[in-house]
Write a protein that holds these residues in place. Structure first.
Motif, PDB file in Angstrom:
ATOM      1  N   THR A 197     -12.487 -28.949 -53.588  1.00 42.64           N
ATOM      2  CA  THR A 197     -11.194 -29.423 -54.099  1.00 42.64           C
ATOM      3  C   THR A 197     -10.109 -29.285 -53.045  1.00 42.64           C
ATOM      4  O   THR A 197      -9.271 -30.178 -52.874  1.00 42.64           O
ATOM      5  N   LEU A 198     -10.118 -28.162 -52.310  1.00 43.22           N
ATOM      6  CA  LEU A 198      -9.112 -27.942 -51.273  1.00 43.22           C
ATOM      7  C   LEU A 198      -9.198 -29.021 -50.197  1.00 43.22           C
ATOM      8  O   LEU A 198      -8.179 -29.599 -49.790  1.00 43.22           O
ATOM      9  N   LEU A 199     -10.411 -29.316 -49.719  1.00 46.71           N
ATOM     10  CA  LEU A 199     -10.576 -30.281 -48.639  1.00 46.71           C
ATOM     11  C   LEU A 199     -10.294 -31.710 -49.098  1.00 46.71           C
ATOM     12  O   LEU A 199      -9.894 -32.555 -48.303  1.00 46.71           O
ATOM     13  N   ARG A 200     -10.493 -31.991 -50.381  1.00 44.98           N
ATOM     14  CA  ARG A 200     -10.118 -33.306 -50.910  1.00 44.98           C
ATOM     15  C   ARG A 200      -8.611 -33.429 -51.069  1.00 44.98           C
ATOM     16  O   ARG A 200      -8.042 -34.492 -50.842  1.00 44.98           O
ATOM     17  N   SER A 201      -7.963 -32.332 -51.449  1.00 40.28           N
ATOM     18  CA  SER A 201      -6.518 -32.354 -51.703  1.00 40.28           C
ATOM     19  C   SER A 201      -5.718 -32.367 -50.415  1.00 40.28           C
ATOM     20  O   SER A 201      -4.608 -32.921 -50.379  1.00 40.28           O
ATOM     21  N   ALA A 202      -6.235 -31.740 -49.378  1.00 41.73           N
ATOM     22  CA  ALA A 202      -5.556 -31.706 -48.074  1.00 41.73           C
ATOM     23  C   ALA A 202      -6.578 -32.112 -47.016  1.00 41.73           C
ATOM     24  O   ALA A 202      -7.128 -31.276 -46.296  1.00 41.73           O
ATOM     25  N   SER A 203      -6.834 -33.402 -46.931  1.00 42.61           N
ATOM     26  CA  SER A 203      -7.910 -33.916 -46.072  1.00 42.61           C
ATOM     27  C   SER A 203      -7.630 -33.731 -44.580  1.00 42.61           C
ATOM     28  O   SER A 203      -8.536 -33.849 -43.760  1.00 42.61           O
ATOM     29  N   ASP A 204      -6.371 -33.434 -44.219  1.00 40.05           N
ATOM     30  CA  ASP A 204      -6.035 -33.272 -42.803  1.00 40.05           C
ATOM     31  C   ASP A 204      -6.158 -31.824 -42.326  1.00 40.05           C
ATOM     32  O   ASP A 204      -5.783 -31.512 -41.191  1.00 40.05           O
ATOM     33  N   LEU A 205      -6.667 -30.944 -43.164  1.00 40.88           N
ATOM     34  CA  LEU A 205      -6.835 -29.549 -42.751  1.00 40.88           C
ATOM     35  C   LEU A 205      -7.818 -29.452 -41.585  1.00 40.88           C
ATOM     36  O   LEU A 205      -8.881 -30.064 -41.612  1.00 40.88           O
ATOM     37  N   GLN A 206      -7.468 -28.667 -40.584  1.00 39.79           N
ATOM     38  CA  GLN A 206      -8.372 -28.380 -39.469  1.00 39.79           C
ATOM     39  C   GLN A 206      -8.923 -26.974 -39.660  1.00 39.79           C
ATOM     40  O   GLN A 206      -8.193 -25.989 -39.511  1.00 39.79           O
ATOM     41  N   ILE A 207     -10.191 -26.892 -40.013  1.00 46.40           N
ATOM     42  CA  ILE A 207     -10.791 -25.593 -40.318  1.00 46.40           C
ATOM     43  C   ILE A 207     -11.363 -24.985 -39.040  1.00 46.40           C
ATOM     44  O   ILE A 207     -12.546 -25.146 -38.710  1.00 46.40           O
ATOM     45  N   ASP A 208     -10.504 -24.328 -38.277  1.00 47.47           N
ATOM     46  CA  ASP A 208     -10.938 -23.581 -37.095  1.00 47.47           C
ATOM     47  C   ASP A 208      -9.945 -22.462 -36.845  1.00 47.47           C
ATOM     48  O   ASP A 208      -8.871 -22.416 -37.453  1.00 47.47           O
ATOM     49  N   ARG A 209     -10.292 -21.556 -35.962  1.00 51.27           N
ATOM     50  CA  ARG A 209      -9.482 -20.356 -35.736  1.00 51.27           C
ATOM     51  C   ARG A 209      -8.074 -20.663 -35.222  1.00 51.27           C
ATOM     52  O   ARG A 209      -7.152 -19.879 -35.444  1.00 51.27           O
ATOM     53  N   GLY A 210      -7.931 -21.778 -34.560  1.00 48.18           N
ATOM     54  CA  GLY A 210      -6.623 -22.100 -34.000  1.00 48.18           C
ATOM     55  C   GLY A 210      -5.658 -22.713 -35.001  1.00 48.18           C
ATOM     56  O   GLY A 210      -4.443 -22.718 -34.764  1.00 48.18           O
ATOM     57  N   HIS A 211      -6.172 -23.227 -36.115  1.00 47.99           N
ATOM     58  CA  HIS A 211      -5.310 -23.956 -37.040  1.00 47.99           C
ATOM     59  C   HIS A 211      -5.355 -23.453 -38.485  1.00 47.99           C
ATOM     60  O   HIS A 211      -4.522 -23.871 -39.297  1.00 47.99           O
ATOM     61  N   PHE A 212      -6.301 -22.585 -38.802  1.00 46.28           N
ATOM     62  CA  PHE A 212      -6.497 -22.210 -40.201  1.00 46.28           C
ATOM     63  C   PHE A 212      -6.815 -20.721 -40.293  1.00 46.28           C
ATOM     64  O   PHE A 212      -7.470 -20.160 -39.414  1.00 46.28           O
ATOM     65  N   MET A 213      -6.346 -20.106 -41.379  1.00 48.49           N
ATOM     66  CA  MET A 213      -6.557 -18.670 -41.551  1.00 48.49           C
ATOM     67  C   MET A 213      -6.622 -18.331 -43.039  1.00 48.49           C
ATOM     68  O   MET A 213      -5.967 -18.977 -43.860  1.00 48.49           O
ATOM     69  N   VAL A 214      -7.423 -17.344 -43.376  1.00 48.81           N
ATOM     70  CA  VAL A 214      -7.502 -16.842 -44.752  1.00 48.81           C
ATOM     71  C   VAL A 214      -6.756 -15.518 -44.812  1.00 48.81           C
ATOM     72  O   VAL A 214      -6.892 -14.676 -43.924  1.00 48.81           O
ATOM     73  N   VAL A 215      -5.941 -15.349 -45.872  1.00 52.19           N
ATOM     74  CA  VAL A 215      -5.177 -14.110 -46.042  1.00 52.19           C
ATOM     75  C   VAL A 215      -5.423 -13.570 -47.441  1.00 52.19           C
ATOM     76  O   VAL A 215      -5.275 -14.291 -48.425  1.00 52.19           O
ATOM     77  N   SER A 216      -5.802 -12.303 -47.522  1.00 57.29           N
ATOM     78  CA  SER A 216      -6.009 -11.650 -48.819  1.00 57.29           C
ATOM     79  C   SER A 216      -4.668 -11.160 -49.349  1.00 57.29           C
ATOM     80  O   SER A 216      -3.894 -10.543 -48.615  1.00 57.29           O
ATOM     81  N   PRO A 217      -4.375 -11.411 -50.633  1.00 56.11           N
ATOM     82  CA  PRO A 217      -3.074 -10.999 -51.179  1.00 56.11           C
ATOM     83  C   PRO A 217      -2.956  -9.493 -51.387  1.00 56.11           C
ATOM     84  O   PRO A 217      -1.859  -8.960 -51.497  1.00 56.11           O
ATOM     85  N   ASP A 218      -4.090  -8.780 -51.455  1.00 55.81           N
ATOM     86  CA  ASP A 218      -4.082  -7.318 -51.582  1.00 55.81           C
ATOM     87  C   ASP A 218      -5.474  -6.792 -51.263  1.00 55.81           C
ATOM     88  O   ASP A 218      -6.412  -7.561 -51.030  1.00 55.81           O
ATOM     89  N   GLU A 219      -5.604  -5.475 -51.284  1.00 49.34           N
ATOM     90  CA  GLU A 219      -6.891  -4.870 -50.928  1.00 49.34           C
ATOM     91  C   GLU A 219      -7.962  -5.170 -51.977  1.00 49.34           C
ATOM     92  O   GLU A 219      -9.155  -5.251 -51.651  1.00 49.34           O
ATOM     93  N   GLY A 220      -7.551  -5.347 -53.226  1.00 52.75           N
ATOM     94  CA  GLY A 220      -8.504  -5.628 -54.286  1.00 52.75           C
ATOM     95  C   GLY A 220      -9.187  -6.982 -54.155  1.00 52.75           C
ATOM     96  O   GLY A 220     -10.289  -7.188 -54.658  1.00 52.75           O
ATOM     97  N   ALA A 221      -8.521  -7.926 -53.476  1.00 55.64           N
ATOM     98  CA  ALA A 221      -9.065  -9.277 -53.312  1.00 55.64           C
ATOM     99  C   ALA A 221      -9.748  -9.477 -51.972  1.00 55.64           C
ATOM    100  O   ALA A 221     -10.128 -10.594 -51.625  1.00 55.64           O
ATOM    101  N   MET A 222      -9.942  -8.391 -51.226  1.00 51.57           N
ATOM    102  CA  MET A 222     -10.497  -8.513 -49.876  1.00 51.57           C
ATOM    103  C   MET A 222     -11.882  -9.135 -49.863  1.00 51.57           C
ATOM    104  O   MET A 222     -12.200  -9.970 -49.016  1.00 51.57           O
ATOM    105  N   GLN A 223     -12.736  -8.741 -50.800  1.00 46.43           N
ATOM    106  CA  GLN A 223     -14.124  -9.200 -50.750  1.00 46.43           C
ATOM    107  C   GLN A 223     -14.220 -10.706 -50.881  1.00 46.43           C
ATOM    108  O   GLN A 223     -14.942 -11.365 -50.127  1.00 46.43           O
ATOM    109  N   ARG A 224     -13.479 -11.298 -51.859  1.00 50.02           N
ATOM    110  CA  ARG A 224     -13.575 -12.754 -52.038  1.00 50.02           C
ATOM    111  C   ARG A 224     -12.972 -13.491 -50.852  1.00 50.02           C
ATOM    112  O   ARG A 224     -13.490 -14.525 -50.427  1.00 50.02           O
ATOM    113  N   ASN A 225     -11.869 -12.962 -50.268  1.00 48.96           N
ATOM    114  CA  ASN A 225     -11.254 -13.624 -49.127  1.00 48.96           C
ATOM    115  C   ASN A 225     -12.086 -13.434 -47.862  1.00 48.96           C
ATOM    116  O   ASN A 225     -12.122 -14.317 -46.999  1.00 48.96           O
TER     117      ASN A 225
END
Length: 383
Positions: A197-225
């Motif tokens: 759904t994310l890639l369909r909604s924002a088709s111009d996303l560049q999924i690489d270390r220079g352009h994209f990053m995942v951030v966990s909102p807290d320590e409890g959500a670390m595993q899923r992120n």
């Protein structure tokens, strides 16, 4: 490359009627929309296999007396059936009358209706599986003081009623399954459906270390992120919540500040995943903090986007360029106001649930369904 679910071909799911017992889907009032979508998938697969099924849904209801008392009714025989009960304990749009006053159903009401319908089966089913995306009482998952343990006790109740399996999605703390070690318990994360759904909604996303990053909102959500960062091959940052432990407000210690740990987010698109957006204050605080650090676009995802305080604050954040999109599943009730928002993207999980139902009914391994890594790799390769 072979399909990751090659041993789970849709056209062979109902082949030769080789199921363990006749499949029956009992959908509570709270989950009618999702139940109908699941039923359509099951009917299509059965039809493709040359079988004649109009519906797998077994008619049922939970009417109320004017005093507020209720009862569960199953309107056809279920003797020897493999029953799957679907309930949305978070659907507050369901109502009933009590002494002439219209009441909105709480999670307690929905859980009680589930138990009523299980009772109505009168112990005649071959097997009972409960599909409860929002696990009842799961936000009260541990005892810190003299407190109840609602979720653990509810699971024990279901086990004592003869339930063989519970399927839930993104449980607040899946360790609650330790309360019922002899009962099947699957905690499912719809990561493939989310990324699709994310890639369909924002088709111009560049999924690489220079352009994209995942951030966990807290320590409890670390595993899923951490999972999202790993399968996407990008960096991971996190916030931790600094709380005031001298006070309790609304049952919790208030958050003083969100502190960030991780590499620079400057110029990068950010993806944040959590199990629930309740009031949404924490998610917005994090988004504003990331914007201060010059993040580019911010996409937030929660399995349960319930927005208990409404969507006005997110409307403003979207207009101000703070939030670029919010993803949420159809596993629980969403208001019409939310679904109409330009910034909201719905993740459909109905087919995923239908896979689980078919696999369990056929006594097939669900390990391929639980681990979507190959499907995610294929999704990224096709971009």
């Amino acid at each position: 490359m072979s399909h990751p679910m090659a041993n789970f071909d849709e056209k062979e799911i109902f082949f030769d009627e080789s199921y363990v017992a006749k499949l029956g889907l009992i959908v509570t009032e709270s989950a009618q929309e999702l139940g109908k979508k699941i039923n359509k998938h099951l009917i299509r697969w059965a039809t493709d296999a040359g079988m004649d099924y109009d519906s797998f849904i077994v008619e049922s209801e939970c009417p109320r007396f004017s005093s507020g008392d209720g009862k569960g009714i199953i309107k056809s025989t279920v003797r020897g059936d493999d029953l799957f009960f679907l309930v949305d304990t978070g659907n507050y749009s369901c109502t009933y009358k009590m002494f002439g006053v219209q009441n909105h159903m709480s999670p307690d009401d929905h859980f009680q209706d589930l138990k009523r319908l299980i009772q109505a089966a009168s112990g005649k089913a071959h097997r009972i599986t409960v599909i409860m995306p929002i696990l009842y009482g799961s936000r009260q998952h541990r005892r810190s003081y003299r407190e109840s343990l609602d979720c653990a006790f509810a699971l024990q109740e279901l086990q004592n009623m003869g339930v063989s399996n519970v399927i839930t999605f993104d449980a607040h703390d899946p360790r609650v399954q330790n309360a019922v070690p002899l009962m099947g318990f699957d905690n499912v994360i719809p990561s493939y459906q989310v990324l699709k759904t994310l890639l369909r909604s924002a088709s111009d996303l560049q999924i690489d270390r220079g352009h994209f990053m995942v951030v966990s909102p807290d320590e409890g959500a670390m595993q899923r992120n951490m999972y999202y960062a790993s399968v996407l091959g990008v960096d991971l940052g996190m916030f931790y919540k600094r709380r005031d432990y001298s006070r309790i407000i609304n049952g919790r210690n208030p958050i003083v500040a969100h502190e960030y740990l991780g590499d620079s987010v400057e110029g990068k698109d950010i993806f944040i995943a959590d199990d629930i957006i309740s009031s949404g204050e924490s998610m917005l605080d994090i988004a504003y903090e990331l914007k201060k650090r010059k993040a580019r676009r911010i996409f937030a995802y929660s399995t349960y986007a319930i927005f208990t305080n409404g969507v006005d604050a997110f409307d403003k954040a979207y207009r101000d360029g703070i939030i670029s999109g919010v993803l949420g599943t159809n596993l629980t009730y969403r208001t019409d106001a939310l679904r109409q928002r330009e910034w909201f993207y719905e993740v459909d999980v109905s087919k995923y649930i239908a896979y689980f139902i078919a696999a369990i009914n056929q006594e097939m391994s669900i390990s391929k369904i639980l681990d979507p890594l190959e499907k995610i790799k294929d999704l990224l390769a096709r971009r």
